[in-house]
Design a protein around this motif. Structure first.
Motif, short mmCIF file in Angstrom:
data_model
loop_
_atom_site.label_atom_id
_atom_site.label_comp_id
_atom_site.label_asym_id
_atom_site.label_seq_id
_atom_site.Cartn_x
_atom_site.Cartn_y
_atom_site.Cartn_z
N ALA A 33 0.89 -1.29 0.02
CA ALA A 33 0.08 -0.06 0.03
C ALA A 33 1.00 1.34 0.03
O ALA A 33 1.79 1.41 0.95
N ASP A 34 0.68 2.22 -0.97
CA ASP A 34 1.56 3.14 -1.19
C ASP A 34 1.03 4.57 -0.94
O ASP A 34 0.03 4.85 -1.29
N SER A 82 12.03 1.98 -5.28
CA SER A 82 11.93 0.61 -5.85
C SER A 82 10.75 0.06 -5.41
O SER A 82 10.27 -1.02 -6.11
N LEU A 83 10.04 0.37 -4.21
CA LEU A 83 8.90 -0.26 -3.87
C LEU A 83 7.76 0.26 -4.26
O LEU A 83 6.54 -0.13 -3.87
N SER A 84 7.80 1.57 -4.99
CA SER A 84 6.60 2.25 -5.22
C SER A 84 6.44 2.23 -6.80
O SER A 84 7.65 2.39 -7.57
N ASP A 85 5.20 2.24 -7.35
CA ASP A 85 4.97 2.35 -8.89
C ASP A 85 4.55 3.74 -9.19
O ASP A 85 4.14 3.95 -10.11
N SER A 86 4.44 4.54 -8.18
CA SER A 86 4.13 5.93 -8.30
C SER A 86 5.23 6.74 -9.00
O SER A 86 6.49 6.43 -8.88
N VAL A 87 4.86 7.68 -9.96
CA VAL A 87 5.68 8.67 -10.58
C VAL A 87 6.64 9.42 -9.59
O VAL A 87 7.70 9.51 -9.91
N LYS A 154 -1.82 -0.26 -9.02
CA LYS A 154 -2.61 0.65 -9.37
C LYS A 154 -4.01 0.64 -9.10
O LYS A 154 -4.61 1.65 -8.81
N THR A 155 -4.63 -0.64 -8.85
CA THR A 155 -5.91 -0.96 -8.26
C THR A 155 -5.97 -0.40 -6.75
O THR A 155 -6.82 0.40 -6.48
N VAL A 156 -4.97 -0.65 -6.03
CA VAL A 156 -5.02 -0.28 -4.63
C VAL A 156 -4.92 1.17 -4.59
O VAL A 156 -5.51 1.92 -3.83
#
Length: 264
Positions: A33-34, A82-87, A154-156
């Motif tokens: 969860a980011d 590295s743990l986040s897919d956020s820009v 992205k769903t989360v």
């Protein structure tokens, strides 16, 4: 929470990074969860969070979250990224336990409003449907068939914390999900652009306990699945738009039911 922040090459960070893969999430029953909002909502749910990774700066900014975490681990900026897919990562990521419950549990009690997503593939749409269902006061969301992983980052993110607010069930068979909803005392309404019922003229129908059946973004509901519903309901298109996207259609349908149920 002591010591030097972990770097991206640290074994713990690298192992946690594997949760970006669905197969690993499924095997371990864990997900990421980011962001501070998601982390705060996860921490509010007892037993959900395993560990929080945060940069020193984010730790200072969100000091109110630290005491609620079972483990709070400092990492540097590259490790966090590295743990986040956020820009633009917000500096804090939580490792959380899976939240889905059996279908029967999600539909237990006397539910009044449920969203059943059949083969919904886009993570943003799935997350937005879940967020909308939460906002409309729905009792549960069911991701049926080959729908996107509920724990896709992205769903989360698209749920904006709502993933932690209401029961989510995973149902491999959409027909079984429809049968279970009906068994829980819900009528099943299929959102269908060619439906025989006009949403704007269906208040008596909408006032009943309802499971909304929502289909794939590109192809809608399969004909046989739509036919299994009690009614097929269309949203009137008054302008020249060809259709509404899934998340918007879900919002219109769920809120129509919420309004009708409130005044019934």
């Amino acid at each position: 929470m002591t010591g030097t922040p972990l770097v991206a090459g640290n074994a713990r960070v690298k192992d946690t990074r594997k949760l970006s893969r669905r197969s690993v999430r499924t095997e371990r029953r864990l997900f990421l969860a980011d962001g501070p909002k998601a982390v705060a909502e996860a921490l509010a749910l007892p037993g959900c969070v395993v560990e929080v990774f945060a940069t020193p700066q984010a730790t200072e900014q969100h000091a109110g979250l630290v005491d609620g975490a079972p483990v709070w681990t400092l990492v540097d900026d590259r490790a966090l990224a590295s743990l986040s897919d956020s820009v633009t990562p917000a500096g804090v990521v939580a490792v959380c336990r899976h939240l889905d419950v059996p279908l029967e549990e999600a539909l237990s009690g006397t539910p009044r409003l449920v969203a059943v997503c059949a083969d919904v593939r886009d993570p943003g749409n799935a997350g937005t449907v879940l967020r909308t269902a939460d906002a409309a006061g729905a009792d549960a969301v069911v991701l049926a068939g080959s729908s996107v992983d509920a724990y896709n980052p992205k769903t989360v993110r698209a749920t904006v914390g709502s993933l932690f607010h209401l029961p989510v069930a995973l149902a491999p068979d959409p027909d079984a999900a429809v049968a279970a909803a009906r068994g829980a005392g819900l009528q099943v309404l299929a959102a269908d652009g060619d439906g025989e019922v006009d949403l704007f003229a269906a208040d008596d129908l909408l006032a009943r306990p309802t499971a909304w059946l929502l289909g794939n973004e590109a192809h809608g509901l399969p004909a046989d699945l739509a036919a299994s519903a009690d009614h097929r309901v269309r949203i009137p298109i008054r302008g020249r738009a060809e259709s509404l996207n899934l998340a918007t259609a879900a919002a219109v349908c769920l809120y129509a039911s919420a309004r009708a149920q409130r005044v019934s």
